[in-house]
Write an enzyme that holds these catalytic residues in place. Sequence first.
Site, PDB file in Angstrom:
ATOM      1  N   CYS A  94      45.436  45.127  25.584  1.00  0.00           N
ATOM      2  CA  CYS A  94      43.983  45.165  25.350  1.00  0.00           C
ATOM      3  C   CYS A  94      43.498  46.511  24.830  1.00  0.00           C
ATOM      4  O   CYS A  94      42.350  46.639  24.425  1.00  0.00           O
ATOM      5  CB  CYS A  94      43.238  44.794  26.626  1.00  0.00           C
ATOM      6  SG  CYS A  94      43.644  43.132  27.157  1.00  0.00           S
ATOM      7  N   HIS A 124      36.130  47.392  26.893  1.00  0.00           N
ATOM      8  CA  HIS A 124      36.904  46.159  26.710  1.00  0.00           C
ATOM      9  C   HIS A 124      36.318  45.055  27.592  1.00  0.00           C
ATOM     10  O   HIS A 124      36.052  45.267  28.782  1.00  0.00           O
ATOM     11  CB  HIS A 124      38.361  46.436  27.083  1.00  0.00           C
ATOM     12  CG  HIS A 124      39.196  45.203  27.168  1.00  0.00           C
ATOM     13  ND1 HIS A 124      39.289  44.291  26.139  1.00  0.00           N
ATOM     14  CD2 HIS A 124      39.963  44.712  28.178  1.00  0.00           C
ATOM     15  CE1 HIS A 124      40.079  43.298  26.504  1.00  0.00           C
ATOM     16  NE2 HIS A 124      40.497  43.525  27.739  1.00  0.00           N
ATOM     17  N   ASN A 131      37.597  37.065  27.124  1.00  0.00           N
ATOM     18  CA  ASN A 131      38.464  38.203  26.788  1.00  0.00           C
ATOM     19  C   ASN A 131      39.297  37.830  25.559  1.00  0.00           C
ATOM     20  O   ASN A 131      40.215  37.013  25.655  1.00  0.00           O
ATOM     21  CB  ASN A 131      39.362  38.520  27.994  1.00  0.00           C
ATOM     22  CG  ASN A 131      40.272  39.712  27.756  1.00  0.00           C
ATOM     23  OD1 ASN A 131      40.376  40.212  26.636  1.00  0.00           O
ATOM     24  ND2 ASN A 131      40.932  40.152  28.811  1.00  0.00           N
TER      25      ASN A 131
HETATM   26  O1  UT7 Z   1      42.282  42.374  29.774  1.00  0.00           O
HETATM   27  C1  UT7 Z   1      43.283  43.048  30.448  1.00  0.00           C
HETATM   28  C2  UT7 Z   1      42.863  43.526  31.758  1.00  0.00           C
HETATM   29  N1  UT7 Z   1      42.502  42.425  32.606  1.00  0.00           N
HETATM   30  C3  UT7 Z   1      41.567  42.588  33.491  1.00  0.00           C
HETATM   31  O2  UT7 Z   1      41.004  43.658  33.551  1.00  0.00           O
HETATM   32  C4  UT7 Z   1      41.284  41.466  34.453  1.00  0.00           C
HETATM   33  C5  UT7 Z   1      41.275  41.996  35.862  1.00  0.00           C
HETATM   34  N2  UT7 Z   1      41.058  41.018  36.924  1.00  0.00           N
HETATM   35  C6  UT7 Z   1      39.946  40.251  37.041  1.00  0.00           C
HETATM   36  O3  UT7 Z   1      39.097  40.219  36.172  1.00  0.00           O
HETATM   37  C7  UT7 Z   1      39.767  39.468  38.311  1.00  0.00           C
HETATM   38  O4  UT7 Z   1      40.699  39.906  39.257  1.00  0.00           O
HETATM   39  C8  UT7 Z   1      39.859  37.919  38.134  1.00  0.00           C
HETATM   40  C9  UT7 Z   1      38.664  37.383  37.396  1.00  0.00           C
HETATM   41  C10 UT7 Z   1      41.144  37.576  37.410  1.00  0.00           C
HETATM   42  C11 UT7 Z   1      39.884  37.244  39.504  1.00  0.00           C
HETATM   43  O5  UT7 Z   1      38.695  37.584  40.244  1.00  0.00           O
HETATM   44  P1  UT7 Z   1      38.792  38.146  41.726  1.00  0.00           P
HETATM   45  O6  UT7 Z   1      37.403  38.350  42.191  1.00  0.00           O
HETATM   46  O7  UT7 Z   1      39.720  39.337  41.705  1.00  0.00           O
HETATM   47  O8  UT7 Z   1      39.390  36.924  42.502  1.00  0.00           O
HETATM   48  P2  UT7 Z   1      40.771  36.802  43.312  1.00  0.00           P
HETATM   49  O9  UT7 Z   1      41.925  36.778  42.373  1.00  0.00           O
HETATM   50  O10 UT7 Z   1      40.774  37.820  44.423  1.00  0.00           O
HETATM   51  O11 UT7 Z   1      40.621  35.358  43.939  1.00  0.00           O
HETATM   52  C12 UT7 Z   1      39.624  35.054  44.930  1.00  0.00           C
HETATM   53  C13 UT7 Z   1      39.707  33.593  45.272  1.00  0.00           C
HETATM   54  C14 UT7 Z   1      41.129  33.139  45.586  1.00  0.00           C
HETATM   55  O12 UT7 Z   1      41.047  32.140  46.583  1.00  0.00           O
HETATM   56  P3  UT7 Z   1      41.332  32.497  48.118  1.00  0.00           P
HETATM   57  O13 UT7 Z   1      42.714  33.059  48.167  1.00  0.00           O
HETATM   58  O14 UT7 Z   1      40.277  33.494  48.502  1.00  0.00           O
HETATM   59  O15 UT7 Z   1      41.193  31.171  48.801  1.00  0.00           O
HETATM   60  C15 UT7 Z   1      41.584  32.502  44.310  1.00  0.00           C
HETATM   61  O16 UT7 Z   1      42.579  31.529  44.511  1.00  0.00           O
HETATM   62  O17 UT7 Z   1      39.298  32.817  44.132  1.00  0.00           O
HETATM   63  C16 UT7 Z   1      40.310  31.873  43.829  1.00  0.00           C
HETATM   64  N3  UT7 Z   1      40.279  31.638  42.389  1.00  0.00           N
HETATM   65  C17 UT7 Z   1      39.461  30.756  41.802  1.00  0.00           C
HETATM   66  N4  UT7 Z   1      38.535  29.912  42.310  1.00  0.00           N
HETATM   67  C18 UT7 Z   1      37.849  29.142  41.446  1.00  0.00           C
HETATM   68  C19 UT7 Z   1      40.998  32.252  41.428  1.00  0.00           C
HETATM   69  N5  UT7 Z   1      40.676  31.764  40.220  1.00  0.00           N
HETATM   70  C20 UT7 Z   1      39.710  30.831  40.441  1.00  0.00           C
HETATM   71  C21 UT7 Z   1      38.974  29.984  39.593  1.00  0.00           C
HETATM   72  N6  UT7 Z   1      38.059  29.166  40.123  1.00  0.00           N
HETATM   73  N7  UT7 Z   1      39.150  29.997  38.244  1.00  0.00           N
END
Ligand code: UT7
Length: 334
Positions: free
Chosen positions: A121, A261, A291
Amino acid sequence: MQLSDKHKLKAAITGVGGYLPDDILTNSDLEKMVDTSDEWIVTRTGIRERRLLKIANKGTSYLCVKAIEDLLSKTDTDPLTIDAVILATVTPDFQVSPTSSVIISEIGAHNAFGFDLSAACSGFLYALSTATSYVSSGRYQKVIVVGGDMMSSLVDYTDRTTCILFGDGAGAVLIEPSQNGFGFEDEYCRSDGYNQMLLGVKAGGSLYPTSIETVKNKWHKLYQDGPTVYKRAVSEMYNATFEILKRNGLDADTIDFFLAHQANKRIIDSTANRIGIDSVKVLLNIDRYGNTTCATIPLLLYDYENQFKIGSKMIITAFGGGFTWGSAYLTWAY
Ligand code: UT7
């Protein structure tokens, strides 16, 4: 030998073009594909929809050619005057033969050379660094930097943790010698390879060549440890921007536009907050495109070009797989 300021060339962005494919994938479309909700996606990422390239037998080169055609037409530039085309991408059309060669032929830049630059990215930022160095060295006069990605070719649309994030698109800029003293001012770029397995595509390279096993294991699809990448993205974009501001004698209030980004709106907001940049200066289009990897920053330039004035001070910052990251300081030249 130090060049006196009088003899120093500065490189500037002198035009911007962009292209987004027509097909739209909304959050409600995704609700029918995986266990997710519009509410979760909007509150956690800020994304409402993304564009997908769904034309048969078209890849990243198609997106980039469209963006460059827009750039050439807006700047009334003869493609035969272009010296080089640098393509930032993680989704080249093919392995080995550079996609930039296809682009050069398609746009009719028959006097140019080009290459693909791979830095996840941060690709557009690193390509901008390369192109502005070419121009400010005096070796080349017209260099195109195009950031383009067809992320839909890497995304696993059964994985809710990644498929909601990405889209396809391309943005292009023309780099020329500055005519008015404004342009590319400074940069701070870094890489760290100790965390490669946190974000990327495992197979298809020399370490894990394509095999029946790699395909079965979905190792050709994008994976990400989202929360770990999130924390590192905020801290490194903050660190890089802090360094750039400090060494150029700037503070957050003197910056007119902040272009980060577009990976997650919460990452962008947290970074801008830590730096102290007013939210009205933070440019966003993640809600409409998601993204698009190497295309996010040129697409911000494309969407907000009309708001920039000669001398506008802007910070560009990115963080991506690898890890790769950095920040650049520009003054707008037109
Ligand atoms: O471009 C290159 C660089 N990339 C980035 O900078 C991306 C960095 N990361 C992020 O943007 C975020 O970490 C995400 C958007 C990918 C995820 O958001 P988060 O707030 O960090 O969520 P999480 O991964 O901690 O997940 C929280 C909960 C989990 O459920 P439990 O374990 O709490 O029951 C996930 O399984 O949300 C769940 N979850 C979803 N729920 C509904 C993960 N994806 C989804 C989804 N819909 N699409």
